[in-house]
Write a protein that holds these residues in place. Structure first.
Motif, PDB file in Angstrom:
ATOM      1  N   MET A  99       0.837  -1.193   0.000  1.00  0.00           N
ATOM      2  CA  MET A  99       0.000   0.000   0.000  1.00  0.00           C
ATOM      3  C   MET A  99       0.872   1.243   0.000  1.00  0.00           C
ATOM      4  O   MET A  99       2.067   1.203   0.258  1.00  0.00           O
ATOM      5  N   GLY A 100       0.230   2.383  -0.261  1.00  0.00           N
ATOM      6  CA  GLY A 100       0.946   3.652  -0.224  1.00  0.00           C
ATOM      7  C   GLY A 100       1.382   3.989   1.193  1.00  0.00           C
ATOM      8  O   GLY A 100       0.922   3.393   2.174  1.00  0.00           O
ATOM      9  N   ASP A 101       2.243   4.989   1.312  1.00  0.00           N
ATOM     10  CA  ASP A 101       2.779   5.372   2.614  1.00  0.00           C
ATOM     11  C   ASP A 101       1.811   6.229   3.417  1.00  0.00           C
ATOM     12  O   ASP A 101       1.932   6.325   4.644  1.00  0.00           O
ATOM     13  N   ASP A 102       0.888   6.893   2.745  1.00  0.00           N
ATOM     14  CA  ASP A 102      -0.013   7.825   3.412  1.00  0.00           C
ATOM     15  C   ASP A 102      -1.461   7.456   3.164  1.00  0.00           C
ATOM     16  O   ASP A 102      -1.809   6.873   2.139  1.00  0.00           O
ATOM     17  N   ALA A 103      -2.299   7.827   4.128  1.00  0.00           N
ATOM     18  CA  ALA A 103      -3.733   7.565   4.024  1.00  0.00           C
ATOM     19  C   ALA A 103      -4.499   8.863   4.203  1.00  0.00           C
ATOM     20  O   ALA A 103      -4.133   9.709   5.032  1.00  0.00           O
ATOM     21  N   LEU A 104      -5.550   9.010   3.426  1.00  0.00           N
ATOM     22  CA  LEU A 104      -6.481  10.112   3.619  1.00  0.00           C
ATOM     23  C   LEU A 104      -7.478   9.667   4.691  1.00  0.00           C
ATOM     24  O   LEU A 104      -8.170   8.665   4.527  1.00  0.00           O
ATOM     25  N   LEU A 105      -7.528  10.387   5.807  1.00  0.00           N
ATOM     26  CA  LEU A 105      -8.402  10.041   6.928  1.00  0.00           C
ATOM     27  C   LEU A 105      -9.598  10.983   6.941  1.00  0.00           C
ATOM     28  O   LEU A 105      -9.436  12.206   6.925  1.00  0.00           O
ATOM     29  N   ILE A 106     -10.799  10.407   6.952  1.00  0.00           N
ATOM     30  CA  ILE A 106     -12.024  11.183   7.110  1.00  0.00           C
ATOM     31  C   ILE A 106     -12.718  10.676   8.362  1.00  0.00           C
ATOM     32  O   ILE A 106     -13.221   9.552   8.396  1.00  0.00           O
ATOM     33  N   ASP A 107     -12.701  11.495   9.429  1.00  0.00           N
ATOM     34  CA  ASP A 107     -13.382  11.116  10.668  1.00  0.00           C
ATOM     35  C   ASP A 107     -14.866  11.403  10.498  1.00  0.00           C
ATOM     36  O   ASP A 107     -15.278  12.551  10.305  1.00  0.00           O
ATOM     37  N   THR A 108     -15.653  10.354  10.560  1.00  0.00           N
ATOM     38  CA  THR A 108     -17.076  10.422  10.246  1.00  0.00           C
ATOM     39  C   THR A 108     -17.908  10.308  11.517  1.00  0.00           C
ATOM     40  O   THR A 108     -17.699   9.391  12.310  1.00  0.00           O
ATOM     41  N   THR A 109     -18.842  11.235  11.710  1.00  0.00           N
ATOM     42  CA  THR A 109     -19.723  11.203  12.867  1.00  0.00           C
ATOM     43  C   THR A 109     -21.174  11.193  12.405  1.00  0.00           C
ATOM     44  O   THR A 109     -21.614  12.086  11.674  1.00  0.00           O
ATOM     45  N   PHE A 110     -21.909  10.161  12.820  1.00  0.00           N
ATOM     46  CA  PHE A 110     -23.332  10.026  12.507  1.00  0.00           C
ATOM     47  C   PHE A 110     -24.128  10.646  13.649  1.00  0.00           C
ATOM     48  O   PHE A 110     -23.837  10.400  14.824  1.00  0.00           O
ATOM     49  N   LEU A 111     -25.151  11.409  13.307  1.00  0.00           N
ATOM     50  CA  LEU A 111     -25.974  12.058  14.315  1.00  0.00           C
ATOM     51  C   LEU A 111     -27.429  11.660  14.134  1.00  0.00           C
ATOM     52  O   LEU A 111     -27.960  11.694  13.027  1.00  0.00           O
ATOM     53  N   LYS A 112     -28.079  11.283  15.239  1.00  0.00           N
ATOM     54  CA  LYS A 112     -29.522  11.004  15.222  1.00  0.00           C
ATOM     55  C   LYS A 112     -30.078  11.588  16.518  1.00  0.00           C
ATOM     56  O   LYS A 112     -29.881  11.038  17.594  1.00  0.00           O
ATOM     57  N   GLY A 113     -30.734  12.726  16.399  1.00  0.00           N
ATOM     58  CA  GLY A 113     -31.139  13.434  17.603  1.00  0.00           C
ATOM     59  C   GLY A 113     -29.909  13.907  18.343  1.00  0.00           C
ATOM     60  O   GLY A 113     -29.034  14.534  17.768  1.00  0.00           O
ATOM     61  N   ARG A 114     -29.812  13.578  19.620  1.00  0.00           N
ATOM     62  CA  ARG A 114     -28.637  13.975  20.402  1.00  0.00           C
ATOM     63  C   ARG A 114     -27.620  12.848  20.505  1.00  0.00           C
ATOM     64  O   ARG A 114     -26.566  13.005  21.135  1.00  0.00           O
ATOM     65  N   GLN A 115     -27.938  11.701  19.922  1.00  0.00           N
ATOM     66  CA  GLN A 115     -27.024  10.558  19.953  1.00  0.00           C
ATOM     67  C   GLN A 115     -26.071  10.637  18.762  1.00  0.00           C
ATOM     68  O   GLN A 115     -26.411  11.161  17.705  1.00  0.00           O
ATOM     69  N   GLU A 116     -24.897  10.101  18.929  1.00  0.00           N
ATOM     70  CA  GLU A 116     -23.954  10.079  17.818  1.00  0.00           C
ATOM     71  C   GLU A 116     -23.097   8.824  17.883  1.00  0.00           C
ATOM     72  O   GLU A 116     -22.950   8.192  18.931  1.00  0.00           O
ATOM     73  N   ALA A 117     -22.575   8.455  16.728  1.00  0.00           N
ATOM     74  CA  ALA A 117     -21.631   7.341  16.627  1.00  0.00           C
ATOM     75  C   ALA A 117     -20.582   7.753  15.615  1.00  0.00           C
ATOM     76  O   ALA A 117     -20.868   8.529  14.694  1.00  0.00           O
ATOM     77  N   GLU A 118     -19.385   7.281  15.786  1.00  0.00           N
ATOM     78  CA  GLU A 118     -18.317   7.742  14.903  1.00  0.00           C
ATOM     79  C   GLU A 118     -17.451   6.581  14.429  1.00  0.00           C
ATOM     80  O   GLU A 118     -17.424   5.508  15.035  1.00  0.00           O
ATOM     81  N   GLY A 119     -16.778   6.821  13.319  1.00  0.00           N
ATOM     82  CA  GLY A 119     -15.853   5.847  12.761  1.00  0.00           C
ATOM     83  C   GLY A 119     -14.760   6.561  11.997  1.00  0.00           C
ATOM     84  O   GLY A 119     -14.819   7.777  11.772  1.00  0.00           O
ATOM     85  N   HIS A 120     -13.756   5.815  11.612  1.00  0.00           N
ATOM     86  CA  HIS A 120     -12.603   6.382  10.908  1.00  0.00           C
ATOM     87  C   HIS A 120     -12.525   5.757   9.516  1.00  0.00           C
ATOM     88  O   HIS A 120     -12.416   4.535   9.382  1.00  0.00           O
ATOM     89  N   PHE A 121     -12.598   6.591   8.530  1.00  0.00           N
ATOM     90  CA  PHE A 121     -12.615   6.157   7.139  1.00  0.00           C
ATOM     91  C   PHE A 121     -11.260   6.487   6.517  1.00  0.00           C
ATOM     92  O   PHE A 121     -10.829   7.643   6.529  1.00  0.00           O
ATOM     93  N   PHE A 122     -10.569   5.476   5.993  1.00  0.00           N
ATOM     94  CA  PHE A 122      -9.239   5.665   5.420  1.00  0.00           C
ATOM     95  C   PHE A 122      -9.244   5.287   3.941  1.00  0.00           C
ATOM     96  O   PHE A 122      -9.729   4.214   3.574  1.00  0.00           O
ATOM     97  N   PHE A 123      -8.720   6.172   3.115  1.00  0.00           N
ATOM     98  CA  PHE A 123      -8.460   5.830   1.713  1.00  0.00           C
ATOM     99  C   PHE A 123      -6.951   5.868   1.527  1.00  0.00           C
ATOM    100  O   PHE A 123      -6.302   6.880   1.793  1.00  0.00           O
ATOM    101  N   ILE A 124      -6.398   4.739   1.114  1.00  0.00           N
ATOM    102  CA  ILE A 124      -4.939   4.603   0.956  1.00  0.00           C
ATOM    103  C   ILE A 124      -4.641   4.427  -0.526  1.00  0.00           C
ATOM    104  O   ILE A 124      -4.683   3.301  -1.053  1.00  0.00           O
ATOM    105  N   PRO A 125      -4.361   5.517  -1.235  1.00  0.00           N
ATOM    106  CA  PRO A 125      -4.069   5.389  -2.664  1.00  0.00           C
ATOM    107  C   PRO A 125      -2.783   4.609  -2.901  1.00  0.00           C
ATOM    108  O   PRO A 125      -1.838   4.673  -2.098  1.00  0.00           O
ATOM    109  N   ASP A 126      -2.755   3.840  -3.987  1.00  0.00           N
ATOM    110  CA  ASP A 126      -1.503   3.211  -4.388  1.00  0.00           C
ATOM    111  C   ASP A 126      -0.451   4.294  -4.633  1.00  0.00           C
ATOM    112  O   ASP A 126      -0.802   5.445  -4.938  1.00  0.00           O
ATOM    113  N   PRO A 127       0.846   3.956  -4.509  1.00  0.00           N
ATOM    114  CA  PRO A 127       1.892   4.980  -4.634  1.00  0.00           C
ATOM    115  C   PRO A 127       1.777   5.843  -5.888  1.00  0.00           C
ATOM    116  O   PRO A 127       2.034   7.054  -5.832  1.00  0.00           O
TER     117      PRO A 127
END
Length: 206
Positions: A163-191
């Motif tokens: 894989m490539g040396d660097d990753a594009l990180l998108i921290d994703t937060t889902f909201l429903k009312g006052r509740q939330e859940a989050e995850g980490h989305f990584f796209f790792i382009p080939d070199p």
């Protein structure tokens, strides 16, 4: 018409736009899938070294839920959506309405729901990237795993090669009312994909 700038912040501004558009698409798609209003916070976008990905979810030995897939096309790469077990449970409970028990065991229905959410996220972010770059980018069928972060990343390397040396990180937060859940989305382009992506986005590489 492509925009060119030597402002070092311009590259991140363009990638934030990818994240914003993708989050909007994902919120719409999830709302339709779940038949309830789902909002997503403005995502935080950054670059992280490949070896630091596991640190974002508690380290190499932390057990996480991962959805991963291969991106083929003009700028190939790999995508991972990583969540802690507690965040995965919250996502299942608050968004999907499934009561998930503690521990590492998930029912087929729960795994299917998490995989579909990851698939929608990946497709939404990939679609926004393809729209902004004009490049053809096609995702593979996603896979889901519950394992240590280090094992998941190692499996990805075995499956997809170097894989490539660097990753594009998108921290994703889902909201429903006052509740939330989050995850980490990584796209790792080939070199070789980074240059194609940024030139297509109108960002000169220095």
């Amino acid at each position: 018409m492509k925009l060119f700038s030597h402002n070092p912040d311009f590259k991140m501004d363009v990638l934030r736009e990818v994240g914003n558009i993708g989050a909007g698409h994902a919120a719409t798609a999830l709302s339709r899938l779940l038949d309830k209003p789902i909002d997503m916070a403005v995502p935080t976008v950054s670059f992280v070294p490949f070896e630091s990905i596991a640190d974002r979810v508690g380290g190499l030995e932390e057990v996480v839920v991962s959805i991963f897939l291969r991106v083929d096309g003009a700028a190939p790469g790999n995508m991972f959506f990583l969540m802690s077990r507690s965040q995965a449970r919250r996502l299942l409970q608050e968004l999907v309405g499934l009561e998930s028990a503690d521990g590492d065991d998930y029912s087929e229905l729960e795994l299917s729901a998490l995989c579909e959410i990851g698939n929608i996220l990946a497709g939404s972010y990939l679609s926004s990237l393809a729209d902004l770059t004009g490049l053809s980018l096609t995702p593979s069928v996603p896979s889901i795993a519950v394992d240590m972060a280090g094992a998941i990343l190692s499996y990805g390397l075995l499956q997809f090669g170097t894989m490539g040396d660097d990753a594009l990180l998108i921290d994703t937060t889902f909201l429903k009312g006052r509740q939330e859940a989050e995850g980490h989305f990584f796209f790792i382009p080939d070199p070789d994909s980074f240059e194609k992506l940024f030139l297509s986005l109108g960002v000169p590489l220095e």
